[in-house]
Design a protein around this motif. Structure first.
Motif, PDB file in Angstrom:
ATOM      1  N   PRO A  34       0.785  -1.236   0.000  1.00 37.38           N
ATOM      2  CA  PRO A  34       0.000   0.000   0.000  1.00 37.38           C
ATOM      3  C   PRO A  34       0.821   1.293   0.000  1.00 37.38           C
ATOM      4  O   PRO A  34       0.361   2.296  -0.550  1.00 37.38           O
ATOM      5  N   LEU A  35       2.019   1.298   0.560  1.00 40.50           N
ATOM      6  CA  LEU A  35       2.806   2.531   0.608  1.00 40.50           C
ATOM      7  C   LEU A  35       3.407   2.916  -0.732  1.00 40.50           C
ATOM      8  O   LEU A  35       3.817   4.043  -0.937  1.00 40.50           O
ATOM      9  N   ALA A  36       3.465   1.961  -1.652  1.00 46.37           N
ATOM     10  CA  ALA A  36       4.152   2.204  -2.919  1.00 46.37           C
ATOM     11  C   ALA A  36       3.292   2.889  -3.971  1.00 46.37           C
ATOM     12  O   ALA A  36       3.817   3.322  -4.992  1.00 46.37           O
ATOM     13  N   PHE A  37       2.003   3.006  -3.730  1.00 46.10           N
ATOM     14  CA  PHE A  37       1.112   3.490  -4.782  1.00 46.10           C
ATOM     15  C   PHE A  37       0.296   4.682  -4.292  1.00 46.10           C
ATOM     16  O   PHE A  37       0.212   4.955  -3.104  1.00 46.10           O
ATOM     17  N   LEU A  38      -0.334   5.371  -5.217  1.00 47.37           N
ATOM     18  CA  LEU A  38      -0.959   6.650  -4.911  1.00 47.37           C
ATOM     19  C   LEU A  38      -2.458   6.571  -4.630  1.00 47.37           C
ATOM     20  O   LEU A  38      -3.110   7.601  -4.578  1.00 47.37           O
ATOM     21  N   GLU A  39      -2.988   5.382  -4.465  1.00 46.63           N
ATOM     22  CA  GLU A  39      -4.388   5.249  -4.091  1.00 46.63           C
ATOM     23  C   GLU A  39      -4.540   4.047  -3.177  1.00 46.63           C
ATOM     24  O   GLU A  39      -3.641   3.227  -3.056  1.00 46.63           O
ATOM     25  N   THR A  40      -5.681   3.957  -2.523  1.00 49.33           N
ATOM     26  CA  THR A  40      -5.952   2.838  -1.623  1.00 49.33           C
ATOM     27  C   THR A  40      -6.716   1.746  -2.362  1.00 49.33           C
ATOM     28  O   THR A  40      -7.291   1.985  -3.433  1.00 49.33           O
ATOM     29  N   VAL A  41      -6.755   0.566  -1.765  1.00 45.60           N
ATOM     30  CA  VAL A  41      -7.540  -0.529  -2.336  1.00 45.60           C
ATOM     31  C   VAL A  41      -8.997  -0.101  -2.453  1.00 45.60           C
ATOM     32  O   VAL A  41      -9.648  -0.347  -3.468  1.00 45.60           O
ATOM     33  N   ALA A  42      -9.518   0.550  -1.417  1.00 48.93           N
ATOM     34  CA  ALA A  42     -10.924   0.968  -1.426  1.00 48.93           C
ATOM     35  C   ALA A  42     -11.206   1.945  -2.574  1.00 48.93           C
ATOM     36  O   ALA A  42     -12.226   1.828  -3.263  1.00 48.93           O
TER      37      ALA A  42
END
Length: 172
Positions: A34-42
């Motif tokens: 999750p820290l590597a990308f600019l959006e959340t799973v939700a």
């Protein structure tokens, strides 16, 4: 671009027909790292399929943005994107690099970066840059093995103010 076979999979540019598989891989990426990308799973899960399809169609051609995938013929197992840097004409920014855990260590990272690099060169951009969260030593070592060098530049994480990212560069 030619497709590069790597340990029973093919690394190639995305196609419009990959939209559903790209959505599944994107959700996996966000859940796993999750820290590597600019959006959340939700946030990603809430986006309609039509949005994914439009994005994949847009990056499947052209010289400003491109996405490449590792495709063993079923689920996609790796991804790397590239985009023209807005302030440096000769630079491609690599983004959203991910390998499914079971496929790590098989050369897919290098194959994905090589495809982004070949596309970047073909577009007249001879240099690559990426950013890694400070403290993600495993990723830094992997990129160093591919010829990336820490520039010493640190930038705030775009979503988490307490974190920083380090910039790494190499020739395309």
């Amino acid at each position: 671009m030619t497709s590069a076979p790597t340990t029973t999979t093919t690394v190639r540019r995305v196609r419009p027909s990959d939209a559903a598989r790209m959505r599944a891989l994107r959700l996996e990426m966000l859940a796993d790292t999750p820290l590597a990308f600019l959006e959340t799973v939700a946030e990603a899960a809430a986006r309609p399929h039509a949005d994914y399809a439009a994005r994949i169609a847009a990056v499947s051609h052209g010289d400003h943005n491109a996405q490449f995938v590792a495709d063993p013929g079923g689920r996609l197992v790796g991804h790397a994107g590239g985009t023209a840097a807005p302030d440096e004409p000769g630079l491609t920014l690599i983004y959203a690099v991910y390998i499914t855990p079971a496929w790590r260590g098989r050369g897919l990272l290098g194959a994905l970066v090589d495809e982004v690099a070949a596309w970047s060169r073909a577009c007249g951009r001879p240099e690559l840059m990426l950013e890694v969260v400070v403290g993600n030593d495993r990723a830094c070592r992997a990129y160093e093995k591919l010829g990336f060098v820490d520039t010493g530049v640190r930038v705030p994480h775009p979503r988490i103010p307490a974190l920083y990212e380090l910039q790494m560069r190499r020739p395309a």
